[in-house]
Design an enzyme around this catalytic site. Structure first.
Site, PDB file in Angstrom:
ATOM      1  N   HIS A 370       0.799  -1.230   0.000  1.00  0.00           N
ATOM      2  CA  HIS A 370       0.000   0.000   0.000  1.00  0.00           C
ATOM      3  C   HIS A 370       0.826   1.272   0.000  1.00  0.00           C
ATOM      4  O   HIS A 370       0.250   2.363   0.010  1.00  0.00           O
ATOM      5  CB  HIS A 370      -0.919   0.039   1.223  1.00  0.00           C
ATOM      6  CG  HIS A 370      -2.115  -0.854   1.108  1.00  0.00           C
ATOM      7  ND1 HIS A 370      -3.293  -0.441   0.535  1.00  0.00           N
ATOM      8  CD2 HIS A 370      -2.316  -2.130   1.469  1.00  0.00           C
ATOM      9  CE1 HIS A 370      -4.169  -1.425   0.564  1.00  0.00           C
ATOM     10  NE2 HIS A 370      -3.599  -2.475   1.121  1.00  0.00           N
ATOM     11  N   LYS A 561      -9.757  13.546   3.845  1.00  0.00           N
ATOM     12  CA  LYS A 561      -8.836  12.407   3.898  1.00  0.00           C
ATOM     13  C   LYS A 561      -7.922  12.629   5.093  1.00  0.00           C
ATOM     14  O   LYS A 561      -7.949  13.696   5.715  1.00  0.00           O
ATOM     15  CB  LYS A 561      -8.015  12.314   2.613  1.00  0.00           C
ATOM     16  CG  LYS A 561      -7.393  13.662   2.176  1.00  0.00           C
ATOM     17  CD  LYS A 561      -6.650  13.578   0.867  1.00  0.00           C
ATOM     18  CE  LYS A 561      -7.529  13.527  -0.351  1.00  0.00           C
ATOM     19  NZ  LYS A 561      -7.504  12.262  -1.056  1.00  0.00           N
TER      20      LYS A 561
HETATM   21  C1  LIG Z   1     -12.520   6.532   1.537  1.00  0.00           C
HETATM   22  C2  LIG Z   1     -12.084   6.938   2.873  1.00  0.00           C
HETATM   23  C3  LIG Z   1     -10.741   7.230   3.115  1.00  0.00           C
HETATM   24  C4  LIG Z   1      -9.694   7.205   2.034  1.00  0.00           C
HETATM   25  O1  LIG Z   1      -9.649   8.477   1.431  1.00  0.00           O
HETATM   26  P1  LIG Z   1      -8.452   8.904   0.439  1.00  0.00           P
HETATM   27  O2  LIG Z   1      -8.916  10.205  -0.106  1.00  0.00           O
HETATM   28  O3  LIG Z   1      -8.369   7.843  -0.605  1.00  0.00           O
HETATM   29  O4  LIG Z   1      -7.224   9.013   1.259  1.00  0.00           O
HETATM   30  C5  LIG Z   1     -10.374   7.616   4.387  1.00  0.00           C
HETATM   31  N1  LIG Z   1     -11.277   7.704   5.380  1.00  0.00           N
HETATM   32  C6  LIG Z   1     -12.580   7.446   5.176  1.00  0.00           C
HETATM   33  C7  LIG Z   1     -13.540   7.583   6.321  1.00  0.00           C
HETATM   34  C8  LIG Z   1     -13.033   7.043   3.927  1.00  0.00           C
HETATM   35  O5  LIG Z   1     -14.336   6.774   3.743  1.00  0.00           O
END
Ligand SMILES: *Cc1c(COP(=O)(O)O)cnc(C)c1O
Length: 836
Positions: A370, A561
């Protein structure tokens, strides 16, 4: 949280009166017999639990059928090992997949309670940090939908990811007590208990037949007890288990110690055992590196492998057939001890020969990487590893012997190559490399976007890829459309169903029928109405939570995020400041009104990220209270980002910020959720943004900034950004304002470190990418002002996102990595609908 109305269409199908009365009596029976309350006394919470338990009963019936069918057929099983599952709420998700949303809505209505009120009683299960854990949750749902017999294994943390509170602009962390009201979804399995051992020593013992064996004498035992949560797939055809382990001491209390009066000492070992499942490590993209974390990793890996081997032997009888009947997926390096633990179980417990055990291990395991960030790759100091898992260290040495011999064969005399592929990093104190361990012990290693998988071959795993070519493969992430479209955005779902037909619910490729409507002005109007309603709901939430009034007619510009330097919330703030200056300079120009919406948590130990949160809030304070800009710009930081909050923000977003430094975001899945909900993306050529561009078309996404190779080249020249700052007046001015305390008059030096980094340590290329980003944002303004063209691009984003369904991702894993069959995709559409 504002009410999320149940999709209208789901309320309309004829509701069978008999079914309805059955549901009502089931809920009432639970309320009386499981909760112990009369309807007149029951709180909303009691009703929620009763409804969830009644629903669970139905799911359990299907589950038992699923289990029996797959065992009778001797089907191969997938075991998904993940230290994180970011599940969110399950109630409406399960109802929707069981096809019971309308019936339950009606039944609860008859009983005098609202489904949407009950929905909000469920705590948001946050057993994960962010994208990695959310991916595991989407995958569980897709595996059930595709009828793959699977078990997700993880830890049942007493406390999930911390609750974030914003106090005077600063993040504060509080424990997430998600289990305090009980958890109606899980079934405790007191009979499913495994012993997990730690420490001690290993002896070589030769038996009477002359065979030498390792005998491990551990000094500590912890018990793992199972809790199962059923995960039901779309249409309720198949149910899988999420099996989470809870830790406890074999003897809760040492009676003799207790009797000496040492009450604390009598339970000290219990506390040490239970600490393992106490809390989720809140670090994202940076390893925890502590003994407790190593204990967590081994604890859940050992319990899961013992469990899956027992299940295999119960049904198949032959340990040698394990690889034919089991595929084990390692979600990141956190479960990579599975390589050594499976070897130990096969050799020490099931008495297989080394070579046979190795063959089975590599055929069974596969590993998902990842991250490429070198600082985020897990390694463990040798002495800690040896103290905790002495037998496993021996196994690592033995694996390494054969592995280094192969390296020598491939590159004779190349000491550097050997050092780079070795399981032991000798550079800074000796450390075990968990990424290498997972790689060597797996038949497939996958990245999570095309670009990330390519970069894996060029960077972290360059030499291992040379030694074991053809193991690296790509599996671009996906999201479950049931949660992220159907449930989160019922308005858009109805519109999509009207345009694409109900088949779209089973087959997202039918979304392409929206193409025909993209230019249709009546359809565009409906699309805008749906978005506007979602924005009104979000505006209400912002007003309730933050006391800020925002105009639903403004452009909602969303960055949600984890807070991390590489994700570059700072770039977004800088542009906010520059735009603020520009509006102040010419308040009478026809500015596009914008609301900048941020949400996200920073790791508690990540001081710089927490300072960025403070900066966002300080900028918000000044901008939101400056009457001279006439409300053209608002800045909002919504606290405590989690799945439930995402489900409200995403359907209301116009613009999706995916602006990581190129080469640093492995994939992203937030980018997919937002595009699927009709937001346009402003983003770098990073992670899955590239594939999103390829699908939605370059004209329907705003790409800016340096590419990954340019980033590498610029970094090689040094990190000083004075060259770009001198050339960019808006950037220079924004940094000067931040530096001079324009947003922190109470503490003018608060952001001096930020300004210094922007000028002289521009590792994440925030300054270097600023101009390109600022220009792209002004392009967004122009498109927004053009109206129909914006809506058309939004519709085309929705129409072209089908490929990002996690069903597609899971099908690829099933075919290329696990070798298991999936339910057939539905038939292709018979005929295209006429443009309407
Ligand atoms: C989808 C999601 C993420 C991932 O978001 P990114 O923009 O891909 O880093 C993180 N936290 C939650 C609560 C999410 O639903």
């Amino acid at each position: 949280m504002p009410a999320q109305p149940v999709p209208e269409k789901f309320q309309q199908p004829p509701i069978d009166e008999l079914a309805l009365s059955e549901i009502k009596s089931a809920i009432l029976a639970k309320l009386t017999l499981a909760i112990g309350k009369e309807a007149t006394q029951a709180t909303k919470h009691d009703w929620y639990k009763a409804a969830a338990l009644a629903l669970r009963d139905r799911i359990v019936h299907r589950w038992l059928v699923s289990e029996k069918e797959s065992y009778d057929a001797g089907r191969k099983r997938v075991y998904y090992l993940s230290l994180e599952f970011l599940i969110g709420r399950l109630f409406t998700d399960a109802l929707n997949n069981m096809g019971l949303l309308a019936q339950y809505g009606a039944a609860l209505g008859d009983l005098g309670v609202g489904l949407n009120d009950l929905r909000k009683c469920e705590p948001d299960a946050a057993l994960g940090n962010g994208g990695l854990g959310r991916l595991a949750a989407c995958f569980m749902e897709s595996m059930a939908t595709l009828e793959i017999p699977a078990i997700g294994y993880g830890i049942r943390y007493d406390y999930g990811l911390f609750r974030q509170i914003i106090n005077h602009g600063w993040q504060q962390e509080f424990p997430d007590e998600w289990l305090s009201f009980g958890n109606p979804w899980e079934l405790q399995r007191p009979e499913v208990v495994y012993q997990v051992k730690f420490g001690g020593s290993v002896e070589q013992v030769t038996d009477p037949k002359g065979v030498t064996r390792a005998v491990w004498t551990p000094i500590e035992t912890v018990q793992a007890m199972a809790y199962d949560t059923p995960i039901v797939g779309w249409r309720g055809e198949h149910v899988n288990a999420l099996r989470l382990w809870s830790a406890r001491a074999p003897d809760p209390m040492l009676i003799d110690v207790f009797n000496t009066g040492d009450y604390l000492g009598a339970t000290a070992h219990e506390a040490r055992a239970e600490a393992i499942c106490k809390f989720l490590y809140p670090n994202d993209e940076s390893p925890a590196g502590r003994e407790l974390r190593l204990r967590q990793e081994y604890f859940f890996v050992s319990a899961s492998l013992q469990d899956l081997i027992k299940r295999h032997l119960d049904s198949d009888g032959q340990i040698r057939n394990l690889a034919k009947k089991a595929a084990i997926q390692l979600n990141d390096t956190h479960p990579s001890l599975a390589v050594t633990e499976l070897m130990r179980l096969l050799i020490d417990v099931h008495h297989l020969r080394w070579d046979d055990a190795w063959q089975i291990t590599t055929a069974t395991l596969s590993y998902t990487n990842h991250t490429l960030l070198p600082e985020a790759l897990e390694t463990w100091p040798l002495d800690l590893f040896e103290r905790t898992l002495p037998r496993h260290l021996q196994i690592i040495y033995r694996i390494n012997e054969a592995h280094l011999a192969l390296a020598e064969q491939r590159c004779p005399g190349d000491i550097e190559f050997r050092a780079s592929v070795s399981l032991i990093d000798e550079r800074a104190g000796r450390r075990v490399r968990m990424g290498h361990l997972a790689f060597i012990g797996s038949h497939r290693i996958n990245g999570v976007s095309a670009m990330h998988s390519d970069l894996m071959k060029e960077t972290v795993f360059h030499d291992l890829n040379h030694l074991y070519p053809d193991r690296i493969t790509n599996k671009t992430n996906g999201i479950t459309f049931r949660r992220w479209l159907t449930l989160a955005n019922p308005g858009l779902t109805d519109l999509v169903r009207s345009a694409c037909g109900d088949e779209v619910l089973d087959d997202p490729t039918r979304l392409d029928r929206l193409e025909a409507f993209a230019g249709d002005s009546a359809f565009q109007q409906q699309f805008r109405t749906v978005k506007h309603r979602n924005k009104i709901a979000l505006a209400r939430l912002i007003s309730e939570r933050n006391g800020i009034r925002v105009d639903p007619g403004a452009l909602f510009d969303v960055q949600i995020k984890r807070i991390h330097e590489y994700k570059r919330q700072l770039l977004n703030v800088l542009e906010t400041v520059a735009l603020y200056h520009a509006i102040k300079d010419e308040p009478n120009r026809d500015w596009v009104p914008r609301v900048k919406i941020f949400a996200g948590k920073a790791a508690a130990s990540y001081r710089y990220a927490k300072l960025i949160i403070k900066l966002i809030n300080d900028v918000a304070e000044v901008v939101n209270n400056d009457a001279s800009i006439g409300g053209k710009l608002k800045v909002v930081f919504l606290a405590d980002y989690n799945v439930s909050l995402a489900e409200v923000i995403i359907p209301a977003a116009d613009l999706s910020e995916q602006i990581s430094t190129a080469g640093m975001e492995a994939s992203g899945t937030g980018n997919m959720k937002l595009a699927l909900n009709g937001a346009l993306t402003i983003g770098t050529l990073d992670g899955a943004n590239i594939e999103i561009r390829d699908h939605v078309g370059a004209e329907n996404i705003a790409i800016f900034g340096m590419e990954a190779l340019e980033v590498v080249a610029r970094r090689a020249q040094g990190l000083d950004a004075n060259d770009v700052i001198t050339r960019s007046q808006p950037l220079a001015r924004a940094i000067r304002a931040i530096d001079a305390g324009a947003f922190s008059p109470d503490d003018p030096a608060r952001f001096a470190s930020v300004a210094h980094a922007l000028r002289h340590l521009d590792h994440y290329m925030v300054s270097a990418d600023f101009d390109s980003y600022y220009e792209a944002q002004r392009g967004i303004d122009a498109r927004w002002a053009a109206g129909p063209a914006w809506t058309r691009a939004g519709i085309l984003n929705v129409a072209r996102m089908a490929w990002f369904s996690s069903d597609r991702t899971i099908r690829e894993y099933a075919e290329d990595i696990w070798d298991v069959p999936t339910r057939h995709a539905t038939q292709p559409p018979p005929a295209r609908l006429a443009k309407g």
